[in-house]
Design an enzyme around this catalytic site. Structure first.
Site, PDB file in Angstrom:
ATOM      1  N   ASN A 192       0.869  -1.188   0.000  1.00  0.00           N
ATOM      2  CA  ASN A 192       0.000   0.000   0.000  1.00  0.00           C
ATOM      3  C   ASN A 192       0.899   1.229   0.000  1.00  0.00           C
ATOM      4  OD1 ASN A 192      -1.833   2.021   0.494  1.00  0.00           O
ATOM      5  ND2 ASN A 192      -2.276   1.409   2.610  1.00  0.00           N
ATOM      6  N   LYS A 198       0.094   4.249  -0.287  1.00  0.00           N
ATOM      7  CA  LYS A 198      -0.576   5.423   0.308  1.00  0.00           C
ATOM      8  C   LYS A 198      -0.364   6.656  -0.597  1.00  0.00           C
ATOM      9  CE  LYS A 198       0.214   3.349   4.788  1.00  0.00           C
ATOM     10  NZ  LYS A 198       0.104   3.445   6.208  1.00  0.00           N
ATOM     11  N   HIS A 239      -9.541   0.994   4.908  1.00  0.00           N
ATOM     12  CA  HIS A 239      -8.251   1.160   5.593  1.00  0.00           C
ATOM     13  C   HIS A 239      -8.442   2.067   6.809  1.00  0.00           C
ATOM     14  CE1 HIS A 239      -4.124   2.336   6.384  1.00  0.00           C
ATOM     15  NE2 HIS A 239      -3.769   1.243   5.719  1.00  0.00           N
ATOM     16  N   GLU A 278      -6.757   4.405   7.969  1.00  0.00           N
ATOM     17  CA  GLU A 278      -6.538   5.844   7.743  1.00  0.00           C
ATOM     18  C   GLU A 278      -7.793   6.476   7.155  1.00  0.00           C
ATOM     19  OE1 GLU A 278      -2.899   5.387   5.576  1.00  0.00           O
ATOM     20  OE2 GLU A 278      -1.917   4.749   7.436  1.00  0.00           O
ATOM     21  N   GLU A 338      -5.405  -5.324  10.576  1.00  0.00           N
ATOM     22  CA  GLU A 338      -4.408  -4.274  10.773  1.00  0.00           C
ATOM     23  C   GLU A 338      -4.677  -3.543  12.082  1.00  0.00           C
ATOM     24  OE1 GLU A 338      -2.505  -3.050   6.888  1.00  0.00           O
ATOM     25  OE2 GLU A 338      -4.312  -1.849   7.019  1.00  0.00           O
ATOM     26  N   GLY A 347       2.180   1.998  10.762  1.00  0.00           N
ATOM     27  CA  GLY A 347       3.097   3.129  10.622  1.00  0.00           C
ATOM     28  C   GLY A 347       3.796   3.510  11.920  1.00  0.00           C
ATOM     29  N   SER A 406       3.299  -2.301  10.207  1.00  0.00           N
ATOM     30  CA  SER A 406       4.758  -2.242  10.371  1.00  0.00           C
ATOM     31  C   SER A 406       5.466  -3.546  10.037  1.00  0.00           C
ATOM     32  CB  SER A 406       5.118  -1.779  11.793  1.00  0.00           C
ATOM     33  OG  SER A 406       4.591  -0.490  12.036  1.00  0.00           O
TER      34      SER A 406
HETATM   35  C1  PEP Z   1      -0.869  -0.087   5.866  1.00  0.00           C
HETATM   36  O1  PEP Z   1      -0.897   1.041   5.439  1.00  0.00           O
HETATM   37  O2  PEP Z   1      -1.787  -0.864   5.556  1.00  0.00           O
HETATM   38  C2  PEP Z   1       0.232  -0.489   6.737  1.00  0.00           C
HETATM   39  C3  PEP Z   1       0.190  -1.675   7.286  1.00  0.00           C
HETATM   40  O3  PEP Z   1       1.244   0.413   6.918  1.00  0.00           O
HETATM   41  P1  PEP Z   1       2.671   0.119   7.628  1.00  0.00           P
HETATM   42  O4  PEP Z   1       3.202  -1.159   7.052  1.00  0.00           O
HETATM   43  O5  PEP Z   1       3.513   1.309   7.282  1.00  0.00           O
HETATM   44  O6  PEP Z   1       2.411   0.002   9.100  1.00  0.00           O
END
Ligand code: PEP
Length: 253
Positions: free
Chosen positions: A10, A12, A96, A98, A168, A174, A214
């Site tokens: 992803n 973003k 997601h 976010e 997630e 992040g 992460s």
């Molecule tokens: C994501 O955006 O779905 C995500 C898991 O980000 P990150 O790997 O940076 O934590």
């Protein structure tokens, strides 16, 4: 039958056009035509077409990071399922954290988008996950009911084959705080058990459940070795070709 691993990047709201093309080209070269694991990238909308072009000849799939539930018309700023399909997308990320937490996307919107996307033949990566406060209060079941069950209500057995769940935990996205393999396995086991009781053995056993939060080249193998962790949705580490390719390798490619 063992489920195939799946790793999706992803991106973003990151990358210039030049960076997006270079990253896609490096991934296409690194993955080649291997199909040991499924791999996809989800760039920003304006880069879908050039990234699709750069991925040609490889087995890396393309996904969008969101889509409208409306088919067409006066919806300024929105992008339809037909548009992302024409741009080359097979996948779309929906719900997601976010979008839910920063942009205020509701469960109803995720539900409408998911139905529109699967009806259009897209594969949906449906994201769900608890915040730290919800985790500490032991509200995993409620989060599941709110975010997954509300989204998939009314989905047919045939459409389930185009749904991928990404667990997630919000506290891991992040932040550099990856869930431990045990934490991920427990959450994935809970989700699969719930789906099994609601939709039966066949759908639950076939459902890919990805971990996101992460994931790095160092943590991927431990996470992916868990029986209910079928791969990862990767944010930050998907922006560096060598790191993402190492994660893809940990998935068996
Ligand atoms: C994501 O955006 O779905 C995500 C898991 O980000 P990150 O790997 O940076 O934590």
């Amino acid at each position: 039958m063992a489920r195939k691993k799946f790793v999706a990047g992803n991106w973003k709201m990151n990358t210039t056009l030049a960076e997006a093309k270079a990253l896609a080209t490096a991934l296409a070269q690194g993955v080649g035509t291997s199909t040991a694991a499924d791999v996809a990238v989800c760039p920003p909308y304006p880069w879908l077409v050039p990234v699709h072009e750069a991925l040609k000849g490889s087995s890396v799939g393309l996904g969008a990071q969101d889509v409208s539930h409306e088919p067409k018309g006066a919806f300024t700023g929105e992008v339809s399922t037909a548009m992302i399909k024409e741009a080359g997308c097979k996948y779309v990320v929906l719900g997601h954290s976010e979008r839910r937490h920063i942009l205020g996307e509701s469960d109803v919107e995720v539900h409408l988008k998911l139905h529109t996307a699967v009806e259009a033949g897209l594969y949906v990566i449906l994201c769900m996950g608890e915040t730290l406060v919800e985790r500490e209060k032991g509200l995993a079941e409620r989060v599941f009911q709110r975010q997954v069950y509300s989204a998939v209500a009314g989905i047919t057995d045939e459409q389930w084959s185009r749904i991928i769940i990404a667990y997630e935990p919000v506290w891991a996205i992040g932040t550099g705080k990856t869930a431990t393999p045990d934490q991920a396995q427990n959450a994935h086991y809970f989700i699969r058990t719930k789906i099994r009781s609601l939709h039966g053995e066949k759908i639950a056993n076939a459902l890919p459940i990805l971990y996101g939060g992460s994931v790095t080249a160092d943590t991927a193998a431990g996470l992916f070795s868990q029986p209910d962790v079928d791969g990862g949705l990767v944010g930050g580490a998907s922006l560096k070709a060598d790191q993402f390719l190492a994660i893809v390798k940990a998935a068996g490619n």
